[in-house]
Design a protein around this motif. Structure first.
Motif, PDB file in Angstrom:
ATOM      1  N   SER A  47       0.841  -1.211   0.000  1.00 15.56           N
ATOM      2  CA  SER A  47       0.000   0.000   0.000  1.00 15.56           C
ATOM      3  C   SER A  47       0.868   1.250   0.000  1.00 15.56           C
ATOM      4  O   SER A  47       0.564   2.228  -0.669  1.00 15.56           O
ATOM      5  CB  SER A  47      -1.004   0.052   1.150  1.00 15.56           C
ATOM      6  N   ARG A  48       1.984   1.199   0.710  1.00 16.34           N
ATOM      7  CA  ARG A  48       2.899   2.351   0.716  1.00 16.34           C
ATOM      8  C   ARG A  48       3.471   2.558  -0.677  1.00 16.34           C
ATOM      9  O   ARG A  48       3.547   3.676  -1.169  1.00 16.34           O
ATOM     10  CB  ARG A  48       4.061   2.088   1.678  1.00 16.34           C
ATOM     11  N   LYS A  49       3.898   1.475  -1.295  1.00 17.36           N
ATOM     12  CA  LYS A  49       4.497   1.552  -2.618  1.00 17.36           C
ATOM     13  C   LYS A  49       3.501   2.151  -3.603  1.00 17.36           C
ATOM     14  O   LYS A  49       3.827   3.034  -4.382  1.00 17.36           O
ATOM     15  CB  LYS A  49       4.898   0.130  -3.033  1.00 17.36           C
ATOM     16  N   ALA A  50       2.258   1.670  -3.529  1.00 14.51           N
ATOM     17  CA  ALA A  50       1.224   2.166  -4.440  1.00 14.51           C
ATOM     18  C   ALA A  50       1.070   3.682  -4.301  1.00 14.51           C
ATOM     19  O   ALA A  50       0.887   4.400  -5.287  1.00 14.51           O
ATOM     20  CB  ALA A  50      -0.097   1.469  -4.153  1.00 14.51           C
ATOM     21  N   ALA A  51       1.197   4.184  -3.070  1.00 18.84           N
ATOM     22  CA  ALA A  51       1.029   5.618  -2.828  1.00 18.84           C
ATOM     23  C   ALA A  51       2.221   6.416  -3.356  1.00 18.84           C
ATOM     24  O   ALA A  51       2.097   7.596  -3.684  1.00 18.84           O
ATOM     25  CB  ALA A  51       0.829   5.875  -1.348  1.00 18.84           C
ATOM     26  N   GLU A  52       3.379   5.766  -3.451  1.00 20.13           N
ATOM     27  CA  GLU A  52       4.597   6.488  -3.871  1.00 20.13           C
ATOM     28  C   GLU A  52       4.813   6.540  -5.387  1.00 20.13           C
ATOM     29  O   GLU A  52       5.625   7.299  -5.866  1.00 20.13           O
ATOM     30  CB  GLU A  52       5.831   5.749  -3.315  1.00 20.13           C
ATOM     31  N   LEU A  53       4.107   5.670  -6.108  1.00 22.38           N
ATOM     32  CA  LEU A  53       4.412   5.491  -7.532  1.00 22.38           C
ATOM     33  C   LEU A  53       3.877   6.629  -8.401  1.00 22.38           C
ATOM     34  O   LEU A  53       2.879   6.486  -9.107  1.00 22.38           O
ATOM     35  CB  LEU A  53       3.835   4.152  -8.015  1.00 22.38           C
ATOM     36  N   GLU A  54       4.572   7.768  -8.344  1.00 19.01           N
ATOM     37  CA  GLU A  54       4.037   8.942  -9.036  1.00 19.01           C
ATOM     38  C   GLU A  54       4.092   8.829 -10.555  1.00 19.01           C
ATOM     39  O   GLU A  54       3.238   9.348 -11.261  1.00 19.01           O
ATOM     40  CB  GLU A  54       4.783  10.185  -8.573  1.00 19.01           C
ATOM     41  N   ASP A  55       5.128   8.155 -11.082  1.00 20.25           N
ATOM     42  CA  ASP A  55       5.289   8.123 -12.544  1.00 20.25           C
ATOM     43  C   ASP A  55       4.494   7.029 -13.239  1.00 20.25           C
ATOM     44  O   ASP A  55       4.293   7.089 -14.442  1.00 20.25           O
ATOM     45  CB  ASP A  55       6.776   7.937 -12.911  1.00 20.25           C
ATOM     46  N   ALA A  56       4.057   6.057 -12.462  1.00 22.88           N
ATOM     47  CA  ALA A  56       3.357   4.929 -13.099  1.00 22.88           C
ATOM     48  C   ALA A  56       1.959   5.360 -13.545  1.00 22.88           C
ATOM     49  O   ALA A  56       1.246   6.039 -12.814  1.00 22.88           O
ATOM     50  CB  ALA A  56       3.259   3.778 -12.117  1.00 22.88           C
ATOM     51  N   LYS A  57       1.599   4.970 -14.769  1.00 26.80           N
ATOM     52  CA  LYS A  57       0.250   5.295 -15.253  1.00 26.80           C
ATOM     53  C   LYS A  57      -0.706   4.149 -14.895  1.00 26.80           C
ATOM     54  O   LYS A  57      -1.889   4.355 -14.677  1.00 26.80           O
ATOM     55  CB  LYS A  57       0.261   5.439 -16.783  1.00 26.80           C
ATOM     56  N   ILE A  58      -0.127   2.949 -14.890  1.00 26.64           N
ATOM     57  CA  ILE A  58      -0.938   1.762 -14.604  1.00 26.64           C
ATOM     58  C   ILE A  58      -0.260   0.965 -13.492  1.00 26.64           C
ATOM     59  O   ILE A  58       0.953   0.784 -13.526  1.00 26.64           O
ATOM     60  CB  ILE A  58      -1.048   0.868 -15.864  1.00 26.64           C
ATOM     61  N   ILE A  59      -1.036   0.517 -12.521  1.00 27.54           N
ATOM     62  CA  ILE A  59      -0.482  -0.378 -11.498  1.00 27.54           C
ATOM     63  C   ILE A  59      -1.231  -1.710 -11.594  1.00 27.54           C
ATOM     64  O   ILE A  59      -2.456  -1.743 -11.456  1.00 27.54           O
ATOM     65  CB  ILE A  59      -0.641   0.191 -10.074  1.00 27.54           C
ATOM     66  N   VAL A  60      -0.488  -2.771 -11.882  1.00 30.71           N
ATOM     67  CA  VAL A  60      -1.108  -4.104 -11.877  1.00 30.71           C
ATOM     68  C   VAL A  60      -0.867  -4.668 -10.491  1.00 30.71           C
ATOM     69  O   VAL A  60       0.280  -4.802 -10.047  1.00 30.71           O
ATOM     70  CB  VAL A  60      -0.495  -5.033 -12.952  1.00 30.71           C
ATOM     71  N   PHE A  61      -1.963  -4.986  -9.814  1.00 33.50           N
ATOM     72  CA  PHE A  61      -1.857  -5.445  -8.439  1.00 33.50           C
ATOM     73  C   PHE A  61      -2.086  -6.947  -8.399  1.00 33.50           C
ATOM     74  O   PHE A  61      -3.230  -7.414  -8.441  1.00 33.50           O
ATOM     75  CB  PHE A  61      -2.895  -4.711  -7.582  1.00 33.50           C
ATOM     76  N   ALA A  62      -0.998  -7.700  -8.359  1.00 31.52           N
ATOM     77  CA  ALA A  62      -1.111  -9.156  -8.322  1.00 31.52           C
ATOM     78  C   ALA A  62      -1.297  -9.563  -6.866  1.00 31.52           C
ATOM     79  O   ALA A  62      -0.335  -9.757  -6.123  1.00 31.52           O
ATOM     80  CB  ALA A  62       0.130  -9.799  -8.920  1.00 31.52           C
ATOM     81  N   ALA A  63      -2.560  -9.621  -6.463  1.00 32.20           N
ATOM     82  CA  ALA A  63      -2.910  -9.930  -5.068  1.00 32.20           C
ATOM     83  C   ALA A  63      -4.407 -10.216  -5.044  1.00 32.20           C
ATOM     84  O   ALA A  63      -4.931 -10.754  -6.015  1.00 32.20           O
ATOM     85  CB  ALA A  63      -2.544  -8.750  -4.175  1.00 32.20           C
ATOM     86  N   VAL A  64      -5.070  -9.841  -3.950  1.00 32.36           N
ATOM     87  CA  VAL A  64      -6.524 -10.058  -3.870  1.00 32.36           C
ATOM     88  C   VAL A  64      -7.259  -8.717  -3.800  1.00 32.36           C
ATOM     89  O   VAL A  64      -6.628  -7.663  -3.649  1.00 32.36           O
ATOM     90  CB  VAL A  64      -6.907 -10.953  -2.663  1.00 32.36           C
TER      91      VAL A  64
END
Ligand code: 13P
Ligand code: SF4
Length: 311
Positions: A47-64
Motif C-alpha cells: 500500500s505504501r508503494k502504491a502511494a509512492e508510484l508517481e510516474d506509473a500510469k498503470i499499477i497491476v496489483f497481483a494480489a486479492v
C-alpha cells in the motif's frame, strides 16, 4: 527462469515499458509472478508503494481484491488493474459495514480498528486501519483501553495479548481459512525431526500455534527475521507462497512449510497469462468510488501517520 515462462515474461516486459506500468505482487503470489514483479511485499509495503508510484500510469496489483482497492483509494488518478476478478479474500468478505454501525451503537465512543483485510465499505466505517505488521502498535497508540477490532479473531486475540487492552472482536469469529489450517501438533511433529529449527508464524494463526512460535510477524517481517537470524532451519506457519521468497533471499538456509497445503487459492488465481492479458487489455479496473474512497483513505492515512510517528 523456466523456459515456458520466457516468452510471456518478455511480452509482459514490453507492455510494461509501452504503458508505463508497474507490477506489485504480494508475498503469497505464485513464484513466477513474484519473479516478474517490480515489488514484492506484505500488505503495508504494497500500500505504501502504491502511494509512492508517481510516474506509473498503470499499477497491476497481483494480489486479492482488498489490496487492489487500497491502491485505488490511495491513487484515485491511476489505473489500478487486478489480473483476475475472482481473486477475493474470504476473510475481507466476513465483515459488513452494517455490523460496524451496529457495534458503534452498542459501544458508544469505543474506537474501531480494522485490519486492512476488509473491503472499502467496511474501511469507510472505521477510525483507523492496521496491518499484521503494525496492529499492536496502532492499538497501543489509541487513547482508549477498549477497542473494537476486526475481522480476524486470531489477530484480535494476539493484539489483546500484546497490548493488555480489552479487544472486542467484530465479527465474533472472523478468520483466515488458510491460517487456521496450522496446528500445534503438526508443527511439533516437524520440529521433532529438527529440534533446532525456529518456528515463524503469522498472527492470523491460532493461539496454540502462536504460543510455540519463536517469532510472530507479517510476511515481510518474517523475511527480515529469517535474514538476520543465525538459525539454519525455519518452520514457516503462513501461506506457502512466502517460501519462494525466503529461499530466494536466503539460499543457504532451509525453510520448511508448517503445512504444505496451506494455499490461498485466491492469491494463486493470478498467473503470468492473466497478468499479460491484464496489461494488454487494461483489465480489470478496480476503482473505489470517491465518496467511499475518501472515508477509507482517512483510516489508511491515519495508520501511516501513527506508524510514521512510531518508527
Ligand atoms: P501480510 O500483510 O502479512 O502480508 O498478510 C496479508 C494476508 O493476507 C495474510 O493472510
Ligand atoms: Fe485472505 Fe487468508 Fe488469503 Fe490472506 S491468506 S488473502 S487473509 S484468505
Amino acid at each position: 527462469m523456466e523456459e515456458k515462462y520466457k516468452l510471456l515474461t518478455e511480452r509482459i516486459a514490453e507492455l510494461k515499458r509501452e504503458k508505463k506500468a508497474i507490477i506489485l505482487a504480494h508475498n503469497y503470489q505464485r513464484s513466477e509472478v513474484q519473479d516478474i514483479a517490480d515489488y514484492v511485499g506484505d500488505s503495508v509495503e504494497l500500500s505504501r508503494k502504491a502511494a509512492e508510484l508517481e510516474d506509473a500510469k498503470i499499477i497491476v496489483f497481483a494480489a486479492v481484491d482488498f489490496m487492489a482497492e487500497i491502491a485505488s483509494i490511495l491513487n484515485p488518478d491511476k489505473r489500478i488493474l487486478i489480473p483476475t476478478r475472482g481473486a477475493r479474500c474470504p476473510m475481507a468478505g466476513m465483515l459488513q459495514p452494517e455490523l460496524i454501525i451496529d457495534y458503534r451503537k452498542r459501544y458508544p465512543g469505543v474506537p474501531v480498528v480494522l485490519y486492512v483485510n476488509t473491503l472499502a465499505e467496511a474501511k469507510a466505517e472505521c477510525d483507523l486501519c492496521c496491518t499484521s505488521a503494525n496492529a499492536v502498535e496502532i492499538v497501543k497508540a489509541l487513547d482508549s483501553d477498549t477497542v473494537i477490532f476486526g475481522p480476524d479473531r486470531n489477530l484480535a486475540e494476539y493484539v489483546a495479548e500484546r497490548t493488555g487492552k480489552h479487544i472486542i472482536p467484530i465479527p465474533r469469529e472472523g478468520f483466515c481459512p488458510v491460517h487456521i489450517l496450522f496446528s500445534k501438533e503438526e508443527v511439533l511433529r516437524i520440529k521433532e525431526a529438527d529440534p533446532k529449527a525456529l518456528v515463524l508464524a503469522h498472527p492470523e494463526c491460532i493461539r496454540a500455534v502462536r504460543e510455540i512460535s519463536d517469532y510472530i510477524g507479517s510476511t515481510s517481517q518474517m523475511c527480515r527475521f529469517a535474514e538476520k537470524s543465525d538459525a539454519e532451519k525455519m518452520i514457516i506457519a503462513t501461506e506457502v507462497g512466502l517460501i519462494h521468497r525466503l529461499r530466494k533471499e536466503n539460499p543457504d538456509k532451509t525453510f520448511i512449510p508448517a503445512y504444505e497445503d496451506a494455499v490461498c487459492v485466491n492469491m494463486k488465481l493470478n498467473t503470468l497469462e492473466s497478468i499479460y492479458m491484464a496489461l494488454k487489455e487494461e483489465r480489470y479496473v478496480v476503482r473505489v468510488p470517491e465518496k467511499l474512497a475518501s472515508k477509507a483513505r482517512e483510516a489508511i492515512e491515519g495508520m501511516f501517520e501513527v506508524i510514521g510517528r512510531h518508527p
